[in-house]
Design an enzyme around this catalytic site. Structure first.
Site, PDB file in Angstrom:
ATOM      1  N   THR A   1       0.788  -1.162   0.092  1.00 23.83           N
ATOM      2  CA  THR A   1       0.122   0.029   0.004  1.00 23.83           C
ATOM      3  C   THR A   1       0.802   1.446   0.072  1.00 23.83           C
ATOM      4  O   THR A   1       0.626   2.181  -0.642  1.00 23.83           O
ATOM      5  CB  THR A   1      -0.841  -0.230   1.245  1.00 23.83           C
ATOM      6  OG1 THR A   1      -1.668  -1.220   1.081  1.00 23.83           O
ATOM      7  CG2 THR A   1      -1.636   1.192   1.262  1.00 23.83           C
TER       8      THR A   1
ATOM      9  N   TYR B   1      -5.849 -10.858   4.993  1.00 24.43           N
ATOM     10  CA  TYR B   1      -5.542  -9.443   4.527  1.00 24.43           C
ATOM     11  C   TYR B   1      -5.782  -8.517   5.893  1.00 24.43           C
ATOM     12  O   TYR B   1      -6.477  -9.055   6.900  1.00 24.43           O
ATOM     13  CB  TYR B   1      -6.228  -9.033   3.247  1.00 24.43           C
ATOM     14  CG  TYR B   1      -7.726  -8.970   3.490  1.00 24.43           C
ATOM     15  CD1 TYR B   1      -8.676 -10.144   2.790  1.00 24.43           C
ATOM     16  CD2 TYR B   1      -8.455  -8.106   4.092  1.00 24.43           C
ATOM     17  CE1 TYR B   1      -9.809 -10.079   3.119  1.00 24.43           C
ATOM     18  CE2 TYR B   1     -10.138  -8.147   3.917  1.00 24.43           C
ATOM     19  CZ  TYR B   1     -10.531  -9.270   3.432  1.00 24.43           C
ATOM     20  OH  TYR B   1     -12.091  -9.129   3.254  1.00 24.43           O
TER      21      TYR B   1
ATOM     22  N   GLY C   1      -3.217  -7.111   7.362  1.00 28.26           N
ATOM     23  CA  GLY C   1      -2.097  -7.329   8.075  1.00 28.26           C
ATOM     24  C   GLY C   1      -1.987  -8.932   8.543  1.00 28.26           C
ATOM     25  O   GLY C   1      -1.196  -9.008   9.640  1.00 28.26           O
TER      26      GLY C   1
ATOM     27  N   ARG D   1     -13.021  -9.802  -7.858  1.00 27.19           N
ATOM     28  CA  ARG D   1     -14.375  -9.642  -7.171  1.00 27.19           C
ATOM     29  C   ARG D   1     -14.856  -8.401  -7.850  1.00 27.19           C
ATOM     30  O   ARG D   1     -14.230  -7.760  -8.259  1.00 27.19           O
ATOM     31  CB  ARG D   1     -13.933  -9.402  -5.687  1.00 27.19           C
ATOM     32  CG  ARG D   1     -15.453  -9.830  -4.976  1.00 27.19           C
ATOM     33  CD  ARG D   1     -15.186  -9.461  -3.432  1.00 27.19           C
ATOM     34  NE  ARG D   1     -13.975  -9.879  -2.729  1.00 27.19           N
ATOM     35  CZ  ARG D   1     -13.385  -9.255  -1.621  1.00 27.19           C
ATOM     36  NH1 ARG D   1     -13.680  -8.318  -1.283  1.00 27.19           N
ATOM     37  NH2 ARG D   1     -12.616  -9.917  -1.138  1.00 27.19           N
TER      38      ARG D   1
ATOM     39  N   LEU E   1      -8.877  -5.832 -14.652  1.00 24.47           N
ATOM     40  CA  LEU E   1      -7.624  -6.899 -15.129  1.00 24.47           C
ATOM     41  C   LEU E   1      -7.783  -6.782 -16.643  1.00 24.47           C
ATOM     42  O   LEU E   1      -6.971  -6.631 -17.465  1.00 24.47           O
ATOM     43  CB  LEU E   1      -7.888  -8.097 -14.657  1.00 24.47           C
ATOM     44  CG  LEU E   1      -6.747  -9.177 -14.936  1.00 24.47           C
ATOM     45  CD1 LEU E   1      -5.261  -8.737 -14.658  1.00 24.47           C
ATOM     46  CD2 LEU E   1      -7.079 -10.583 -14.387  1.00 24.47           C
TER      47      LEU E   1
ATOM     48  N   GLU F   1       1.537 -10.811  -4.652  1.00 19.07           N
ATOM     49  CA  GLU F   1       1.492 -10.389  -3.029  1.00 19.07           C
ATOM     50  C   GLU F   1       0.569 -11.682  -2.513  1.00 19.07           C
ATOM     51  O   GLU F   1      -0.678 -11.703  -2.936  1.00 19.07           O
ATOM     52  CB  GLU F   1       1.194  -9.018  -2.852  1.00 19.07           C
ATOM     53  CG  GLU F   1       1.003  -8.784  -1.408  1.00 19.07           C
ATOM     54  CD  GLU F   1       0.428  -7.352  -1.021  1.00 19.07           C
ATOM     55  OE1 GLU F   1       0.798  -6.546  -1.698  1.00 19.07           O
ATOM     56  OE2 GLU F   1      -0.587  -7.381  -0.305  1.00 19.07           O
TER      57      GLU F   1
ATOM     58  N   LYS G   1      -5.791   5.856   6.360  1.00 22.09           N
ATOM     59  CA  LYS G   1      -5.158   7.075   6.332  1.00 22.09           C
ATOM     60  C   LYS G   1      -3.627   7.186   5.780  1.00 22.09           C
ATOM     61  O   LYS G   1      -3.069   6.868   6.770  1.00 22.09           O
ATOM     62  CB  LYS G   1      -5.464   7.927   7.726  1.00 22.09           C
ATOM     63  CG  LYS G   1      -6.631   8.427   8.028  1.00 22.09           C
ATOM     64  CD  LYS G   1      -6.691   9.782   8.782  1.00 22.09           C
ATOM     65  CE  LYS G   1      -8.225  10.283   8.919  1.00 22.09           C
ATOM     66  NZ  LYS G   1      -8.643  10.182  10.362  1.00 22.09           N
TER      67      LYS G   1
ATOM     68  N   GLU H   1      -2.525  -2.684  -5.880  1.00 27.63           N
ATOM     69  CA  GLU H   1      -3.986  -2.667  -5.862  1.00 27.63           C
ATOM     70  C   GLU H   1      -4.738  -1.409  -6.303  1.00 27.63           C
ATOM     71  O   GLU H   1      -5.405  -0.817  -5.541  1.00 27.63           O
ATOM     72  CB  GLU H   1      -4.186  -3.177  -4.275  1.00 27.63           C
ATOM     73  CG  GLU H   1      -3.496  -4.573  -3.766  1.00 27.63           C
ATOM     74  CD  GLU H   1      -3.972  -4.958  -2.494  1.00 27.63           C
ATOM     75  OE1 GLU H   1      -4.885  -4.477  -1.784  1.00 27.63           O
ATOM     76  OE2 GLU H   1      -3.616  -6.291  -2.086  1.00 27.63           O
TER      77      GLU H   1
END
Ligand SMILES: *[C@@H]1O[C@H](CO)[C@@H](O)[C@H](O)[C@H]1NC(C)=O
Ligand SMILES: *[C@@H]1O[C@H](CO)[C@@H](O)[C@H](O)[C@H]1NC(C)=O
Length: 539
Positions: free
Chosen positions: A95, A338, A340, A262, A269, A333, A148, A214
């Site tokens: 990110t 997800y 973390g 999704r 893509l 990745e 943020k 992403e």
């Protein structure tokens, strides 16, 4: 195809006392009889071949948010651990990459002659940085939770430390550029990337590239919407910049690093591939099984959850083959959960089931590379803990690297009507053994995992029951379900630990005499190397 025998499952029921929520009634009978599973396999044919760097790792770009923490990459311990996983790609991205701006500050210049030893971090400084990194991770997690993100400046320091780490661990660095630097026309503004590339070129750094992380969630993260076809054009633009460079004109460029398909992500893509596919060397996408904040222990050992990856792979490969036939596809990745990771799970022994199954399934279904999120980064899906000590998934990765070659062979557990649920608890994958690690021609490596508490007995086809087998069985250092939460792992009943910061323990298999079956303890992950299999496919 060789397929044998019958599957027998104990029907003897014991009182269900002592079992916890995740152990369903199929496991009743533990301690009485093992779950019998028959293997059918084909040693005559290689189904497909993956990249020799198939198992690769990432460093999350958030490490750069506090630039001095990049010095952690000088840790001798971390370098020892990373080097043992080479050959591998080392992706620097995530990110934060879309919030990072390169800023040239000439005060620091590392001479190119610096040796790997000279770049090592002194122990006292390492201790201090580790403490700061632990505090920093809390901050990063909070920012991630609130979505943020602040813009982060990075300098030559970071680039030098990162490339030194990659060079000295013999990993192939992939650097993720910021795609959210955009003009008022919503076209990628390459000016910052150009200055970074220019700097890297002046230092002769060997780097491959990515652009954006992403992009499907740019609107959520930054209030910017980028279409797939525009992103594809941005990649063409980057490819042109690289083409002008003596050093980078034929280096890899990978993308678009979208989240798993999704809703509209599939369109993204396809749009990307329609304009950008000539610019890239592999199509990358991301995969996590579950949301880290909701995940349970049961998810980590659920055959249905593990199977869900297969559905996603099929979907992506279908899109990719439709738009760009022949294009390679990578999990750019990937990890268990997800957000973390799942606390108490993604860094525990139990995470190994998702990790090994992902490696097995991805190779079998046609992906070329799987990049593990992360070697080091905030969250809990890392391969090393806050003290930079290896976690169970590190040891699993290391064994995979040592034992598993790139050629995939077909193996199945034999289906028996009515006992599907039982059979699904034992999962197997088969490759040629890694010849670079000294295994002879024809040797094969069976990966096997037991998701249930009940031990299992794998019946081998006759052809494999005549030779010796090296068994590498990973189990928690604690028994039963509680062991699934452990952050330590045993290989053949011996605790795995580094001997010192520069030395890994010898990973020795148990030599098993020829037999018509293999034993797989409950909640275990295993590699069985059939050194004398003489598989025609592995000559
Ligand atoms: C790169 O690695 C080699 C050894 O693998 C080492 O001799 C060399 O000094 C390293 N270069 C830099 C800039 O770290
Ligand atoms: C691109 O970004 C640079 C600053 O990094 C800025 O000076 C330049 O004007 C931008 N170009 C466009 C077309 O927005």
């Amino acid at each position: 195809m060789i397929s044998v025998v019958i599957l027998v499952v104990s029907t003897q029921l014991l009182p269900a006392q002592g079992f916890h929520a995740v152990v369903d009634h199929d496991d009743i009978g533990v301690g009485t009889r093992s779950l019998e599973v028959d293997l059918s396999l084909d040693l005559s044919r290689v189904v497909r071949e993956v990249d020799e760097r198939f198992l690769s790792v990432a460093i999350d770009a958030s490490l750069v948010a506090e630039e001095k923490l990049m010095y952690l990459l000088g840790s001798p311990k971390l370098r020892t651990l990373a080097k043992a996983l080479a050959p591998s790609y080392l992706r620097f991205g995530g990110t934060m990459q879309d919030f990072m701006v390169f800023s040239s500050e000439k005060f620091f210049t590392q001479s190119h002659e610096d040796s790997c030893e000279k770049m090592e971090l002194p122990p006292l400084l390492e201790e201090r940085l580790k403490k700061q990194w632990t505090r920093q991770q809390v901050l990063l997690q909070k920012e991630d939770l609130q979505m943020k993100y602040r813009r982060v400046k990075f300098t030559e320091y970071s680039v030098d430390l990162l490339t030194s780490f990659a060079n000295c661990t013999e990993m192939d660095l992939i650097f993720g550029l910021n795609a959210l630097l955009r003009t008022s026309d919503n076209i990628w503004n390459s000016s910052n990337a150009r200055s970074l590339i220019k700097y890297c070129e002046s230092k002769q750094y060997r780097i491959s590239w990515e652009l954006g992380n992403e992009p499907n969630s740019y609107e959520k993260k930054a209030g910017i919407r980028v279409s797939g076809s525009q992103l594809g054009e941005d990649f063409v633009h980057l490819r042109e910049i690289l083409r002008e460079s003596k050093l980078y004109h034929n280096r890899g460029l990978y993308g678009p690093d979208i989240s798993q398909p999704r809703d509209h992500r599939k369109d993204l893509l396809q749009g990307f591939l329609s304009t950008g596919s000539q610019a890239i060397n592999a199509c990358t996408w991301h995969h996590y099984y579950v949301n880290g904040r909701e995940a349970t222990l049961a998810d980590f050992i659920s055959p249905e959850v593990l199977d869900s990856l297969g559905v996603k792979i099929s979907e992506v490969l279908e899109s990719v083959q439709l738009m760009s036939p022949g294009m390679r596809s990578w999990l750019g990745e990937s990890s268990s959960a997800y957000g973390g990771g799942a606390e108490g799970l993604s860094d525990a022994f139990v995470a190994g089931f998702m990790w090994l199954d992902k490696l097995g399934l991805a190779a079998k279904m046609g992906l070329d590379v799987v990049i593990r999120q992360v070697l080091i980064g905030s969250g809990t899906y890392h391969l090393v803990d806050d003290n930079l000590d290896p976690l169970p998934d590190y040891w699993l990765s290391l064994l995979y690297k040592r034992l598993v070659g790139p050629e995939v062979l077909m193996v199945n557990t034999l289906p028996v009507a009515g006992l599907q649920n039982q059979r699904k608890k034992v999962r197997v994958y088969l490759h040629c053994a890694d010849r670079n690690r000294g295994y002879s021609k024809g040797a094969i490596t069976l990966m096997a995992m037991n998701l249930g508490a009940r031990p299992s007995r794998l019946t081998l086809p006759a052809q494999l029951s005549l030779g010796t087998v090296e068994g590498f069985v990973l189990q928690s250092d604690q028994p039963d379900e509680a062991g699934l939460y452990s952050r330590s792992v045993m290989l053949n009943e011996k605790l795995l630990q580094m001997l010192d910061d520069h030395t890994l323990p010898e990973l020795k298999g148990n030599i098993l005499p020829p037999a018509d079956h293999l034993l797989l303890p409950g909640f275990s992950l295993a590699f069985f190397v059939f050194t004398e299999a003489q598989a025609a496919a592995c000559q």
